[in-house]
Design a protein around this motif. Structure first.
Motif, short mmCIF file in Angstrom:
data_model
loop_
_atom_site.label_atom_id
_atom_site.label_comp_id
_atom_site.label_asym_id
_atom_site.label_seq_id
_atom_site.Cartn_x
_atom_site.Cartn_y
_atom_site.Cartn_z
N SER A 638 0.83 -1.21 0.00
CA SER A 638 0.00 0.00 0.00
C SER A 638 0.86 1.25 0.00
O SER A 638 0.59 2.21 -0.73
CB SER A 638 -0.91 0.00 1.23
OG SER A 638 -1.65 1.20 1.30
N TYR A 639 1.94 1.22 0.81
CA TYR A 639 2.84 2.37 0.84
C TYR A 639 3.49 2.58 -0.52
O TYR A 639 3.63 3.72 -0.99
CB TYR A 639 3.92 2.18 1.90
CG TYR A 639 3.40 2.19 3.33
CD1 TYR A 639 2.18 2.75 3.63
CD2 TYR A 639 4.16 1.65 4.37
CE1 TYR A 639 1.70 2.76 4.94
CE2 TYR A 639 3.70 1.65 5.67
CZ TYR A 639 2.46 2.21 5.95
OH TYR A 639 1.99 2.22 7.22
N ALA A 640 3.90 1.46 -1.17
CA ALA A 640 4.54 1.56 -2.49
C ALA A 640 3.58 2.15 -3.51
O ALA A 640 3.95 2.96 -4.37
CB ALA A 640 5.02 0.18 -2.95
N GLY A 641 2.33 1.76 -3.40
CA GLY A 641 1.33 2.30 -4.33
C GLY A 641 1.16 3.80 -4.14
O GLY A 641 1.05 4.55 -5.12
N TRP A 642 1.08 4.25 -2.88
CA TRP A 642 0.95 5.69 -2.61
C TRP A 642 2.18 6.46 -3.10
O TRP A 642 2.04 7.58 -3.59
CB TRP A 642 0.74 5.94 -1.13
CG TRP A 642 -0.64 5.62 -0.63
CD1 TRP A 642 -1.01 4.62 0.17
CD2 TRP A 642 -1.81 6.35 -0.97
NE1 TRP A 642 -2.35 4.63 0.40
CE2 TRP A 642 -2.89 5.70 -0.30
CE3 TRP A 642 -2.09 7.46 -1.78
CZ2 TRP A 642 -4.20 6.12 -0.42
CZ3 TRP A 642 -3.39 7.89 -1.88
CH2 TRP A 642 -4.44 7.23 -1.21
N VAL A 643 3.40 5.82 -3.00
CA VAL A 643 4.62 6.47 -3.51
C VAL A 643 4.53 6.62 -5.01
O VAL A 643 4.88 7.66 -5.59
CB VAL A 643 5.86 5.67 -3.09
CG1 VAL A 643 7.10 6.18 -3.83
CG2 VAL A 643 6.07 5.76 -1.60
N ALA A 644 4.04 5.58 -5.66
CA ALA A 644 3.91 5.63 -7.13
C ALA A 644 2.91 6.70 -7.55
O ALA A 644 3.14 7.46 -8.50
CB ALA A 644 3.47 4.26 -7.65
N VAL A 645 1.78 6.78 -6.82
CA VAL A 645 0.78 7.81 -7.15
C VAL A 645 1.37 9.19 -6.95
O VAL A 645 1.18 10.11 -7.76
CB VAL A 645 -0.48 7.62 -6.28
CG1 VAL A 645 -1.42 8.80 -6.44
CG2 VAL A 645 -1.20 6.34 -6.67
N GLY A 646 2.12 9.39 -5.85
CA GLY A 646 2.73 10.68 -5.60
C GLY A 646 3.75 11.04 -6.66
O GLY A 646 3.82 12.18 -7.11
N ALA A 647 4.58 10.04 -7.05
CA ALA A 647 5.60 10.30 -8.08
C ALA A 647 4.94 10.67 -9.40
O ALA A 647 5.39 11.60 -10.10
CB ALA A 647 6.49 9.08 -8.25
N ALA A 648 3.86 9.97 -9.75
CA ALA A 648 3.16 10.27 -11.00
C ALA A 648 2.59 11.67 -10.96
O ALA A 648 2.62 12.40 -11.95
CB ALA A 648 2.04 9.24 -11.23
N ALA A 649 2.07 12.07 -9.79
CA ALA A 649 1.52 13.41 -9.67
C ALA A 649 2.59 14.47 -9.83
O ALA A 649 2.37 15.50 -10.49
CB ALA A 649 0.84 13.56 -8.31
N VAL A 650 3.77 14.22 -9.25
CA VAL A 650 4.88 15.18 -9.38
C VAL A 650 5.32 15.30 -10.82
O VAL A 650 5.55 16.40 -11.35
CB VAL A 650 6.04 14.77 -8.46
CG1 VAL A 650 7.27 15.62 -8.73
CG2 VAL A 650 5.63 14.91 -7.00
N ILE A 651 5.47 14.14 -11.52
CA ILE A 651 5.92 14.16 -12.92
C ILE A 651 4.90 14.89 -13.79
O ILE A 651 5.25 15.70 -14.65
CB ILE A 651 6.13 12.71 -13.42
CG1 ILE A 651 7.32 12.08 -12.67
CG2 ILE A 651 6.36 12.68 -14.93
CD1 ILE A 651 7.48 10.60 -12.93
N ALA A 652 3.59 14.62 -13.52
CA ALA A 652 2.56 15.27 -14.32
C ALA A 652 2.60 16.79 -14.11
O ALA A 652 2.42 17.57 -15.06
CB ALA A 652 1.18 14.73 -13.92
N TYR A 653 2.84 17.22 -12.89
CA TYR A 653 2.91 18.65 -12.61
C TYR A 653 4.09 19.28 -13.33
O TYR A 653 3.98 20.38 -13.90
CB TYR A 653 3.01 18.87 -11.10
CG TYR A 653 3.23 20.32 -10.70
CD1 TYR A 653 2.18 21.23 -10.75
CD2 TYR A 653 4.49 20.78 -10.30
CE1 TYR A 653 2.37 22.55 -10.40
CE2 TYR A 653 4.68 22.10 -9.95
CZ TYR A 653 3.62 22.99 -10.00
OH TYR A 653 3.81 24.30 -9.68
N MET A 654 5.25 18.58 -13.31
CA MET A 654 6.44 19.13 -13.96
C MET A 654 6.23 19.23 -15.47
O MET A 654 6.66 20.21 -16.09
CB MET A 654 7.66 18.26 -13.64
CG MET A 654 8.05 18.29 -12.16
SD MET A 654 9.39 17.12 -11.77
CE MET A 654 10.74 17.89 -12.67
#
Length: 660
Positions: A638-654
């Motif tokens: 679950s933690y890994a999934g939340w990290v992946a979601v956060g990373a995707a959000a950061v990349i999308a913002y950039m």
């Protein structure tokens, strides 16, 4: 060199007694509590006597003693300072002298009551505030004493706080006095704004330089009327008189001290002290006279139908205070203070004698259940007789001199004031002798166990082990005898001598009066002497008519009053019910305020707005916290999934930022 009279000791001594009994009295015996209370109050009286012996030798009057600077704001300054002139001198002796006698009486009356130490602590505290009020050098310090006597009155009226009626009466007195005090405060704010001071000498000096407001109401009229609002609350005048009759729920010594001799006269004293303001504001002076006239008559009409021995005296007090305001309203301030002094003697006596009657018959206050007591309690009977004849205005007793002077000065101003005053004197004589005949003459109409055994009602001291109706102990009778002597001889000083003594206070300003009349004025005074004698005979005749009518109805033909009451029907019921004024106030003011407070302030604002806002905020915080808590599951995937979601959000913002 001006001597230091140490005036500050006079109010501070009772304060020390109040503190000792208040903090330590629970551990003391009753004898010790009584010794502390009487010792410090007696010491204040002794100090007042010492001041009296030095008063005539003072090089400068008024005599001012400044203890310390109190507050300073710009040009405004108020000090802790005491002010002694002829007016405060009279008040000082009345408050300490009558107060000390009532303290002595209270020891016997309250001996077997619970809270003995608390009662005397409150009584001493009241003395401190009252003495501060009469000795104050400025309106601000006077207001501290003014509010203090209101607090002490609340505590003493509600002394039997487990009785709902006593607790309610204390609250009623406190609230009604606050209404009057609001007017007093506004007057003080206006004095500060326009005169920059609250010190008597400074304010009066500036007002003396002003012309009287003959063209109508102005600043001084506004200030005077607002001061009268405060006086109406403290001295129980229309429309703020309703608290005083209910205050009879307190112990009888409280009624004598606060509601006859001292506190209720504070308003009269304040108006007299402010005489320079009122003399420059004829409109305000007229308001004082009209208020006093209406109150004197209105309260007297209610007194004729009351059956509670203390309620009769309560409405009598309201009426007599009206006389004092009539005097002030027609510019006869010395006559008002003269009546204040004599009233303290005979009304204090009447209340204490009423307490002795109540004490003798086990707590009964209904005069319809009394009768035939003159042979059973002779000391109480004769002393109360002196007070009754004094208040009725029979010569040569004290009340005759002061009341006659007020009526004469009222006639010189407006014959309507005089006519209403004479009719009120007739009513006063009638209801006081009605009380006298019902209490002491005829056959005893009370319950058998009152006559043959002990009976103690709630809130009334036990009969000290005596069976049946009995005379009060000596500690209660001695103050009665002293006050009876003062009620007889207290007016012998004469209104003219009393006025001459007070003349430096009231006639040293631009009031249109002189200490010594001119030759033309003296000739006019001689021409009016015969008229004054005629008017005096009329007032005495009115008192005699009241005595005769009371004798006829309540001694000679005791069944006739009931027949008259039945024939009057609704009118008598209205008088007996005090014209339904309390019910009217409850409908117009109390109920709307309570309902408005309940519906608007409580349900709408408190519950609907404040509680809802706080509750919704708490619920939102709880929901957010619950969501955040669920994210902490302890599952690595679950933690890994939340990290992946956060990373995707950061990349999308950039990427989104880079494409702009």
């Amino acid at each position: 060199m001006t001597p230091n009279l140490h005036l500050w000791l006079i109010p501070v001594l009772p304060l020390v007694g109040a503190a000792i009994n208040g903090f330590l009295g629970r551990r003391f015996s009753r004898q010790t509590v009584a010794a502390v209370a009487l010792g410090f109050c007696g010491a204040a009286f002794a100090m007042a006597i010492a001041v009296a012996t030095q008063f005539s030798s003072l090089p400068v009057v008024p005599h001012i003693e400044t203890l310390a600077h109190w507050m300073r704001a710009g040009a405004f300054q108020a000090d802790f300072a005491f002010y002694l002139d002829q007016l405060s001198f009279v008040m000082l002796l009345v408050v300490t002298g009558v107060g000390f006698l009532i303290h002595i009486y209270s020891v016997g009356y309250m001996w077997e009551e619970g809270g003995f130490y608390r009662f005397f602590s409150y009584l001493n505290l009241f003395m401190f505030f009252m003495l501060t009020l009469v000795l104050a050098n400025n309106y601000l310090l006077m207001f501290i004493g003014w509010e203090g006597v209101g607090l002490a009155s609340y505590l003493l009226i509600g002394f039997w706080f487990l009785k709902d009626s006593a607790a309610s009466a204390g609250k009623k007195a406190f609230i009604v006095n606050r209404i009057g005090d609001f007017g007093f405060l506004i007057a003080l704010f206006l004095l500060i704004q326009h005169f920059g001071s609250l010190t008597f000498a400074e304010v009066f000096q500036k007002i003396d330089a002003m012309n009287p407001e003959t063209a109508g109401a102005g600043l001084l009229s506004t200030i005077g009327i607002l001061l009268m609002v405060g006086a109406a609350g403290k001295s129980a005048q229309i429309p703020l008189y309703v608290w005083l009759p209910d205050a009879m729920e307190g112990p009888t010594p409280v009624s004598a001290l606060i509601h006859a001799a001292t506190m209720v006269t504070a308003g009269v004293y304040m108006v007299a002290r402010s005489h320079v303001i009122f003399e420059h504001a004829p409109t305000a002076l007229m308001v004082v006279a009209i208020t006093g006239t209406l109150t004197a008559l209105f309260a007297a009409t209610i007194g004729i139908a009351q059956t509670d021995i203390k309620k009769v005296l309560a409405y009598s007090t309201v009426s007599q205070l009206g006389y004092m305001f009539i005097a002030c309203g027609v510019g006869a301030f010395s006559a008002g203070i003269f009546h204040l002094m004599t009233h303290a003697f005979f009304k204090g006596l009447l209340f204490l004698a009423a307490g002795s009657v109540i004490h003798a018959i086990g707590g009964e206050q209904d005069m319809r259940k009394m009768g035939g007591l003159r042979t059973k309690i002779p000391w109480t009977f004769w002393t109360m007789t002196a007070g009754t004849f004094a208040i009725a205005g029979f010569p040569p007793l004290a009340g005759f001199f002061s009341k006659d002077e007020i009526l004469w000065r009222a006639y010189q101003t407006n014959w309507i004031y005089w006519a209403i005053g004479v009719f009120t004197a007739f009513l006063t004589s009638f209801y006081m002798f009605r009380q006298w005949f019902l209490t002491f003459f005829g056959e005893y109409r009370g319950e058998a166990d009152h006559a043959h055994g002990d009976q103690t009602r709630a809130g009334v001291p036990a009969p000290h082990g005596h069976g049946g109706i009995h005379e009060s102990p000596a500690i209660m009778l001695v103050p009665l005898v002293i006050l009876a002597v003062l009620s007889v001889a207290g007016g012998w000083v004469g209104a003219s001598r009393f006025e001459l003594f007070l003349s430096p206070v009231f006639y040293s300003h631009n009031s249109g009066h002189l200490i010594a009349p001119s030759s033309e004025e003296a000739a006019q005074m001689r021409q009016m002497e015969s008229l004054e004698s005629t008017l005096t005979m009329v007032s005495v005749a009115a008192a005699g008519l009241g005595l005769f009518l009371a004798w006829l109805l309540y001694y000679r033909r005791p069944k006739l009053p009931q027949q008259i009451a039945e024939s009057l029907g609704g009118f008598y019921t209205a008088v007996l019910s005090k014209y339904y004024v309390d019910e009217l106030y409850a409908t117009l003011f109390v109920k709307p305020l309570v309902d408005g407070s309940t519906r608007i302030l409580w349900h709408t604002i408190d519950q609907g707005v404040i509680d809802t806002t706080l509750d919704d905020t708490a619920d939102s915080a709880r929901d957010v916290s619950d969501t955040a808590r669920r994210m902490q599951s302890g599952n690595i995937r679950s933690y890994a999934g939340w990290v992946a979601v956060g990373a995707a959000a950061v990349i999308a913002y950039m990427i989104w930022v880079g494409t702009r």
